[in-house]
Write an enzyme that holds these catalytic residues in place. Structure first.
Site, PDB file in Angstrom:
ATOM      1  N   TYR A 126       0.829  -1.198   0.000  1.00 45.88           N
ATOM      2  CA  TYR A 126       0.000   0.000   0.000  1.00 45.88           C
ATOM      3  C   TYR A 126       0.866   1.252   0.000  1.00 45.88           C
ATOM      4  O   TYR A 126       1.935   1.283   0.632  1.00 45.88           O
ATOM      5  CB  TYR A 126      -0.862   0.050   1.265  1.00 45.88           C
TER       6      TYR A 126
ATOM      7  N   TYR B 225      -0.494 -10.220   0.294  1.00 46.49           N
ATOM      8  CA  TYR B 225       0.642  -9.795   1.119  1.00 46.49           C
ATOM      9  C   TYR B 225       0.532 -10.409   2.515  1.00 46.49           C
ATOM     10  O   TYR B 225      -0.561 -10.723   2.987  1.00 46.49           O
ATOM     11  CB  TYR B 225       0.701  -8.261   1.206  1.00 46.49           C
TER      12      TYR B 225
ATOM     13  N   ARG C 256      -2.967 -12.017   3.463  1.00 44.41           N
ATOM     14  CA  ARG C 256      -4.269 -11.550   2.963  1.00 44.41           C
ATOM     15  C   ARG C 256      -4.444 -11.983   1.514  1.00 44.41           C
ATOM     16  O   ARG C 256      -3.534 -11.790   0.700  1.00 44.41           O
ATOM     17  CB  ARG C 256      -4.369 -10.016   3.007  1.00 44.41           C
TER      18      ARG C 256
ATOM     19  N   HIS D 188      -7.245  -8.321  -2.527  1.00 50.02           N
ATOM     20  CA  HIS D 188      -8.546  -7.733  -2.210  1.00 50.02           C
ATOM     21  C   HIS D 188      -8.538  -6.238  -2.488  1.00 50.02           C
ATOM     22  O   HIS D 188      -7.485  -5.600  -2.500  1.00 50.02           O
ATOM     23  CB  HIS D 188      -8.931  -7.980  -0.742  1.00 50.02           C
TER      24      HIS D 188
ATOM     25  N   HIS E 198     -10.635  -2.841  -1.012  1.00 49.85           N
ATOM     26  CA  HIS E 198     -11.574  -2.317  -0.018  1.00 49.85           C
ATOM     27  C   HIS E 198     -12.617  -1.455  -0.733  1.00 49.85           C
ATOM     28  O   HIS E 198     -12.261  -0.669  -1.618  1.00 49.85           O
ATOM     29  CB  HIS E 198     -10.846  -1.463   1.012  1.00 49.85           C
TER      30      HIS E 198
END
Lengths: 241, 206
Positions: free
Chosen positions: A107, A146, A156, A159, A161
């Site tokens: 991110y 990640y 995870r 995905h 959000h």
């Protein structure tokens, strides 16, 4: 005075419980006392409204909205679908916001220190407003999986959000979009905090070759259902809800 | 609750995670991307009423401030109207009634500037005391939490508020009252939200 039509009660057994011990952070952040149920008032059945003046022309295009020297690295995808209420009616003109990791699983956030490189051409967020049919779409790259600090080797699944407003404060929802077939979904303590596999499947975007662009992008379909509203049959509201 | 087969199921919630700022407050995540981020300004310049600041902490089970929360506020204007077709009446130009803030990454403090809302129509001819609806998401919160903030200087209105009175445990009602004070001549209401433990804040199923 007739009271306003209410939104249908949220089925909290369908959502993940506040306390989901396998997702460790929920242990200290979950209320332990029962929620107090209240009858809806104007405070709950109204909500903020947004217009095209709130957003920019490229905000829905994550391939371009932060790019400076070229396109972002990764598998190009289109994410599209409709925002509906529980009675299947479209929810037009509602704000949909998304955020995600880049193709490497990192991110663009000052708190994210994962090894994967930051992509100089990828911000990782976008927003759009549904059209008159409740339809929306984004263009982006498929996010990478990640690892995260939950148990020692939790990952995870890929995905995105997703945040949606609807028309009422009581419809406000944040969720995550997963990708069909990802072997990490059954291993993810966050996804698996949802009890019903059918509910988890609702969070799994389906590959949609019909909407893919040949030699350019794959497409995934993700419909979003917000709380429905009881009709006011007894109150002669001819205009309906 | 039984599943009504005639209805679609609501999309299940998932936590906003630790990086909610990227999507909803990217400036706080450390980068500029949008020409403007969405409304940090709830009331706008034209709203009538007392200008106030509301601030506090979100506190976890260990008594620690939670430093990655995003809060959204929804409130009426000083006349008790929401900017919505069913909101009860007109609002001033620029009054949005909505705003979102994040907690400070170092201290966990959050705060927003607005106007004090007026009393709001309730059900069946009742009135509700002035209040601000809050919605709280963060890492570890699987479904956004709904609560309400009431004002300590509205004791009379609070005493007849149907929602406060609907809380059977009278001692818990105090968790929803923001304490009025002043700082540098400005009215500041303090409102700490406790996710768990002694004095757990009342959260609502709305």
């Amino acid at each position: 005075m007739p009271h306003d039509a209410e939104y249908i009660q949220r089925d909290r057994t369908w959502h993940p419980p506040a306390l989901s011990p396998a997702y460790k952070t929920s242990v200290s952040r979950s209320p332990r006392l029962p929620l107090i149920s209240i009858e809806q008032t104007v405070s709950e059945i109204t909500g903020p409204r947004f217009g095209h003046g709130d957003i920019g022309a490229l905000d829905h295009d994550l391939l371009k909205n932060y790019a400076t020297t070229g396109d972002p690295v990764g598998e190009r995808i289109i994410v599209h679908g409709r925002v509906l209420d529980q009675e299947g009616r479209p929810v037009p003109e509602t704000l949909v916001e998304v955020w995600q990791a880049n193709a490497g699983g990192r991110y663009r956030h000052r708190k994210d220190t994962y090894f994967a490189p930051i992509d100089p051409n990828f911000g990782g967020c976008g927003r759009t407003i549904t059209d008159e049919n409740g339809s929306y779409f984004f263009r982006t790259v498929k996010p990478g999986a990640y690892p995260w600090r939950n148990s020692i080797n939790d990952w995870r699944p890929a995905h995105i959000h997703v945040s949606v407003f609807g028309r009422a404060f009581c419809q406000r929802l944040i969720t995550q979009l997963y990708f069909e077939g990802d072997p990490l979904i059954p291993r993810c303590p966050i996804a698996q905090s949802i009890a019903d596999p059918v509910a988890i499947d609702m969070l799994t975007a389906k590959l949609d070759m019909g909407a893919a662009i040949p030699l350019d992008s794959l497409a995934y379909r993700f419909d979003i259902v917000l709380r429905g509203r009881r009709s006011t049959l007894f109150e002669n509201r001819l205009e309906g809800n | 609750m039984a599943n009504d087969p005639t209805l679609l199921r609501e999309t299940p919630s998932q936590t906003a995670g630790p990086y909610v700022h990227i999507g909803l407050a990217p400036g706080a995540a450390g980068f500029d991307i949008y020409e403007h981020e969405l409304s940090w300004d709830i009331a706008g310049p034209n709203a009538a009423g007392e200008r106030i600041r509301v601030e506090g902490l979100v506190i976890d089970a260990m008594g620690s401030p939670v430093k990655d929360v995003l809060l959204e506020a929804w409130q009426a204007n000083a006349a008790g109207h929401y900017p919505h077709p069913e909101g009860g009446g007109e609002v001033e130009d620029g009054f949005r009634g909505w705003g979102r803030v994040i907690t400070d990454f170092e201290t966990g403090e959050w705060g927003f500037d607005t106007v004090k809302p007026g009393p709001v129509r309730g059900r069946n001819g009742t009135m509700q005391a002035p209040h601000i609806s809050l919605w709280i998401v963060a890492r570890g919160i699987n479904l956004g939490l709904n609560t309400r903030l009431y004002f300590s200087d509205e004791a009379e209105a609070n005493a007849s508020d149907p929602v406060l009175n609907g809380i059977e445990w009278e001692n818990r009602r105090a968790t929803l009252i923001a304490e009025r004070g002043t700082r540098d001549g400005q009215t500041v209401y303090r409102f700490n939200i406790r996710l768990q433990g002694d004095d757990e804040t009342v959260f609502f199923d709305i």
